[in-house]
Write a protein that holds these residues in place. Structure first.
Motif, PDB file in Angstrom:
ATOM      1  N   ILE A   1      -9.572  -1.037  -1.149  1.00 18.64           N
ATOM      2  CA  ILE A   1      -9.716  -1.028   0.208  1.00 18.64           C
ATOM      3  C   ILE A   1      -8.470  -0.846   0.956  1.00 18.64           C
ATOM      4  CG2 ILE A   1     -11.730  -2.389  -0.267  1.00 18.64           C
ATOM      5  CD1 ILE A   1     -10.055  -4.955   0.971  1.00 18.64           C
ATOM      6  N   GLU A   2      -8.550  -0.311   2.268  1.00 16.90           N
ATOM      7  CA  GLU A   2      -7.270  -0.338   2.937  1.00 16.90           C
ATOM      8  C   GLU A   2      -7.433  -1.242   4.189  1.00 16.90           C
ATOM      9  OE1 GLU A   2      -4.916   3.059   5.640  1.00 16.90           O
ATOM     10  OE2 GLU A   2      -6.876   3.530   4.738  1.00 16.90           O
ATOM     11  N   ASN A   3      -6.354  -2.118   4.521  1.00 16.99           N
ATOM     12  CA  ASN A   3      -6.061  -2.947   5.367  1.00 16.99           C
ATOM     13  C   ASN A   3      -5.639  -2.272   6.546  1.00 16.99           C
ATOM     14  OD1 ASN A   3      -5.603  -5.193   7.214  1.00 16.99           O
ATOM     15  ND2 ASN A   3      -4.180  -6.071   5.856  1.00 16.99           N
ATOM     16  N   GLU A   4      -6.180  -1.495   7.193  1.00 16.16           N
ATOM     17  CA  GLU A   4      -5.683  -0.657   8.462  1.00 16.16           C
ATOM     18  C   GLU A   4      -4.966  -1.447   9.561  1.00 16.16           C
ATOM     19  OE1 GLU A   4      -9.602   1.150   9.348  1.00 16.16           O
ATOM     20  OE2 GLU A   4      -9.202   2.726   8.103  1.00 16.16           O
TER      21      GLU A   4
ATOM     22  N   SER B   1      -9.905  -9.926 -10.726  1.00 10.37           N
ATOM     23  CA  SER B   1      -8.454  -9.924 -10.520  1.00 10.37           C
ATOM     24  C   SER B   1      -8.184  -9.133  -9.327  1.00 10.37           C
ATOM     25  CB  SER B   1      -7.466  -9.409 -11.663  1.00 10.37           C
ATOM     26  OG  SER B   1      -7.635  -9.982 -12.701  1.00 10.37           O
ATOM     27  N   ILE B   2      -6.989  -9.623  -8.401  1.00 16.21           N
ATOM     28  CA  ILE B   2      -6.884  -8.729  -7.011  1.00 16.21           C
ATOM     29  C   ILE B   2      -5.139  -8.471  -7.221  1.00 16.21           C
ATOM     30  CG2 ILE B   2      -6.644  -9.021  -4.539  1.00 16.21           C
ATOM     31  CD1 ILE B   2      -8.954 -10.997  -4.777  1.00 16.21           C
ATOM     32  N   SER B   3      -4.977  -7.201  -6.775  1.00 21.36           N
ATOM     33  CA  SER B   3      -3.482  -7.009  -6.743  1.00 21.36           C
ATOM     34  C   SER B   3      -3.306  -6.013  -5.202  1.00 21.36           C
ATOM     35  CB  SER B   3      -3.063  -5.883  -7.765  1.00 21.36           C
ATOM     36  OG  SER B   3      -4.059  -4.815  -7.967  1.00 21.36           O
ATOM     37  N   GLY B   4      -2.194  -5.724  -5.204  1.00 19.61           N
ATOM     38  CA  GLY B   4      -1.753  -5.067  -3.498  1.00 19.61           C
ATOM     39  C   GLY B   4      -0.580  -4.142  -3.977  1.00 19.61           C
ATOM     40  N   THR B   5      -0.681  -3.053  -2.900  1.00 23.73           N
ATOM     41  CA  THR B   5       0.294  -1.910  -2.938  1.00 23.73           C
ATOM     42  C   THR B   5       0.472  -1.494  -1.420  1.00 23.73           C
ATOM     43  OG1 THR B   5       0.919  -0.117  -3.881  1.00 23.73           O
ATOM     44  CG2 THR B   5      -1.367  -0.338  -3.721  1.00 23.73           C
TER      45      THR B   5
ATOM     46  N   ALA C   1       2.635   1.528  -7.166  1.00 22.35           N
ATOM     47  CA  ALA C   1       3.326   0.353  -7.960  1.00 22.35           C
ATOM     48  C   ALA C   1       2.508  -0.756  -7.369  1.00 22.35           C
ATOM     49  CB  ALA C   1       4.579   0.191  -7.536  1.00 22.35           C
ATOM     50  N   TRP C   2       1.561  -1.204  -8.405  1.00 25.84           N
ATOM     51  CA  TRP C   2       0.721  -2.457  -8.014  1.00 25.84           C
ATOM     52  C   TRP C   2       1.214  -3.697  -8.192  1.00 25.84           C
ATOM     53  CZ3 TRP C   2      -3.913  -1.807  -5.184  1.00 25.84           C
ATOM     54  CH2 TRP C   2      -4.228  -0.391  -4.890  1.00 25.84           C
ATOM     55  N   PHE C   3       1.013  -4.740  -7.506  1.00 20.93           N
ATOM     56  CA  PHE C   3       1.629  -6.174  -7.727  1.00 20.93           C
ATOM     57  C   PHE C   3       0.395  -7.256  -7.726  1.00 20.93           C
ATOM     58  CE2 PHE C   3       4.534  -3.524  -5.367  1.00 20.93           C
ATOM     59  CZ  PHE C   3       5.845  -3.455  -6.290  1.00 20.93           C
TER      60      PHE C   3
ATOM     61  N   PHE D   1      -3.096  -1.589   0.899  1.00 17.73           N
ATOM     62  CA  PHE D   1      -4.101  -1.321   0.119  1.00 17.73           C
ATOM     63  C   PHE D   1      -4.280  -2.657  -0.768  1.00 17.73           C
ATOM     64  CE2 PHE D   1      -2.346   2.700   1.128  1.00 17.73           C
ATOM     65  CZ  PHE D   1      -3.645   3.742   1.469  1.00 17.73           C
ATOM     66  N   LEU D   2      -5.729  -2.992  -1.151  1.00 24.82           N
ATOM     67  CA  LEU D   2      -5.796  -4.032  -1.980  1.00 24.82           C
ATOM     68  C   LEU D   2      -6.858  -3.558  -2.997  1.00 24.82           C
ATOM     69  CD1 LEU D   2      -6.138  -7.102   0.507  1.00 24.82           C
ATOM     70  CD2 LEU D   2      -4.586  -6.716  -1.109  1.00 24.82           C
TER      71      LEU D   2
END
Length: 403
Positions: A97-100, A122-126, A131-133, A165-166
Motif C-alpha cells: 500500500i502507499e501512504n500518500e 509480517s510488515i515491512s516498509g520502504t 530496499a525493504w526494512f 510504501f508498506l
C-alpha cells in the motif's frame, strides 16, 4: 437458602474488591482543553478499566473528560491505495500500500472477508520499493469471523514510521489466502506519543539445558498492560522461536493442575526489529521462553517493557487544583464532551498526574455525606444483618429438629 447465601458471599466479595486511589493535577498554566497522559501506575490501579476513573475540581464536582483514542460511529474511513496484491501458492500473499499523506503512522485497519482461519503476518516498509526494512515479524491475526455481515475490521499495530510504501506478507503455507478488501485509517485516529516504559517489572534469566530453552521470568506487584517488548541482544546472527507463557490453574473435579498456558508466540531474529509487539498481555507474572535448539543461549544485555500511551482530554482552568480518582465501585460515565472529540487538535497543552497513591479507608472524607454514609444507614444495615442472621439460625434449628 443456598442461593441467598451465595448472593451474600458475592456482595461481600464485591466490597472486598473495592479499591480506591487518588492523585493530583496542578500547575495549569492556561484555561482550555488539556491532554493528561495516564501513567502505568494509574492504569494498573484501574486494572485497565477506565470506567473507574473520575476527575474532580476543588469543590468535589465532577469534571468531564474523554479518552483521546475514542472512535465514534460517525468517523470516516480513509482507504490507502493498494499498489499490488500478489499470491504465491502455498507460500505468501504480499499486499503493498502507499501512504500518500507522508504522515507518521503506527497502525492501520484491515477490512477482511469472514474466515475461520488464523494467519501469521509480517510488515515491512520502504521509500523506493527496492530496499525493504522490517517493522514486525511473525505476528498473528485471529478471530476473523464477524458477528454481523460478511466482513469485519481488524486494527494491527507496528512501530512508528513514515515510509511511503508498506508491505504486509501473509503466510499461506498452511491455509489458503484471506480476503483483504481494504486497508486504511479512520479520520480521528492520530499518532499517539512514544510508548511509555513500564519499569516496575523485575526479571531473571534461567537456562534450561534439558529442554534447550532460555526462560525469562517477569514479576511485578500487580497486573500491567504490556504492548511492546524490546530486546538488547549482543549475539550477531540468530533466529529463534519464542513464546510468552503464564501459569494457569486447571480445575478438574477435586484436582487442581498447574500448567504453562501460551499467550502468544513470535520470532527473535537479528534481521528484524528488536521491538516485539504483543497483544493481550496484561499480567502480574509471565515468562518468555526462547527455543535454543542446539545453539548457544542468546547473549541478552537488557529487556525493556512498554505500553502504548492512553491520554484523557479535559477542559481545565488556570491555576486550579484537580483530583483524579480511581474507584472500582464507579460505573462508566457519560459526558457531553465526547460529542466534540472530532474537533480536538493534537497540539493542546498537557497536564501531569502527581502524588498518585492508594487511599486508606481512614483517609476517605466528604464534606457532604450521602445517605449510605450516615449513622441511620449504618443502623438499618445492622438491623437487617441481625434479621438475616436470626432467619438462618431459626432455619438451622428447624432443620435439626426435623432430622
Amino acid at each position: 437458602m443456598k442461593q441467598f447465601s451465595s448472593l451474600i458471599l458475592v456482595f461481600i466479595s464485591f466490597l472486598g474488591f473495592a479499591q480506591n486511589y487518588k492523585g493530583e493535577i496542578r500547575n495549569i498554566k492556561e484555561e482550555g482543553l488539556h491532554q493528561i497522559q495516564l501513567s502505568p501506575e494509574v492504569r494498573a490501579a484501574a486494572n485497565e478499566n477506565l470506567d473507574f476513573l473520575r476527575l474532580f475540581d476543588v469543590n468535589k464536582k465532577e469534571v468531564p473528560y474523554v479518552i483521546s483514542n475514542f472512535k465514534g460511529e460517525s468517523t470516516r474511513y480513509n482507504a490507502f491505495q493498494i499498489i499490488s496484491k500478489n499470491s504465491i501458492k502455498d507460500s505468501i500473499t504480499s499486499i503493498i500500500i502507499e501512504n500518500e499523506t507522508g504522515k507518521k503512522i503506527n497502525q492501520f485497519n484491515l477490512n477482511i472477508g469472514n474466515t475461520a482461519l488464523t494467519k501469521r503476518y509480517s510488515i515491512s516498509g520502504t521509500n523506493d520499493t527496492i530496499a525493504w526494512f522490517g517493522l514486525v515479524a511473525n505476528e498473528t491475526l485471529s478471530d476473523l469471523v464477524a458477528k454481523n455481515g460478511t466482513a469485519l475490521e481488524k486494527t494491527i499495530y507496528f512501530p512508528v514510521n513514515d515510509y511511503k510504501f508498506l508491505r504486509i506478507d501473509f503466510n499461506d503455507k498452511n491455509s489458503l489466502p484471506i480476503n483483504v478488501q481494504a486497508i486504511g485509517l479512520y479520520e480521528n485516529q492520530f499518532l499517539p506519543e512514544e510508548p511509555i516504559e513500564v519499569k516496575v517489572f523485575t526479571y531473571k534469566i534461567i537456562e534450561d539445558k534439558v529442554r534447550k530453552v532460555t526462560q525469562i521470568v517477569f514479576s511485578a506487584d500487580k497486573k500491567y498492560q504490556i504492548d511492546v517488548i524490546s530486546f538488547s541482544i549482543s549475539t550477531e546472527l540468530y533466529a529463534r522461536e519464542a513464546r510468552i507463557t503464564r501459569r494457569e490453574e486447571i480445575k478438574n473435579k477435586k484436582r487442581v493442575t498447574i500448567r504453562d498456558g501460551i499467550l502468544s508466540s513470535f520470532l527473535l531474529s537479528s534481521k528484524m526489529n528488536s521491538k516485539i509487539i504483543v497483544d493481550n498481555l496484561n499480567e502480574k507474572e509471565f515468562t518468555i521462553e526462547i527455543e535454543n535448539k542446539d545453539n548457544q543461549p542468546l547473549a541478552i544485555k537488557n529487556i525493556q517493557l512498554f505500553q502504548r500511551p492512553i491520554t484523557i482530554i479535559s477542559k481545565l482552568k488556570t491555576n486550579e487544583k484537580y483530583e483524579i480518582v480511581i474507584d472500582s465501585t464507579f460505573s462508566k460515565p457519560s459526558y457531553d464532551l465526547a460529542n466534540f472529540v472530532q474537533s480536538f487538535s493534537i497540539g493542546m497543552p498537557k497536564g501531569t498526574i502527581t502524588n498518585f497513591q492508594k487511599v486508606e479507608k481512614a483517609e476517605i472524607k466528604s464534606t457532604e455525606k450521602s445517605f449510605w454514609q450516615t449513622q441511620l444507614f449504618m443502623w438499618i444495615c445492622i438491623v437487617l444483618g441481625g434479621g438475616v442472621v436470626a432467619y438462618f439460625a431459626f432455619g438451622l434449628l428447624k432443620d435439626m429438629k426435623n432430622e
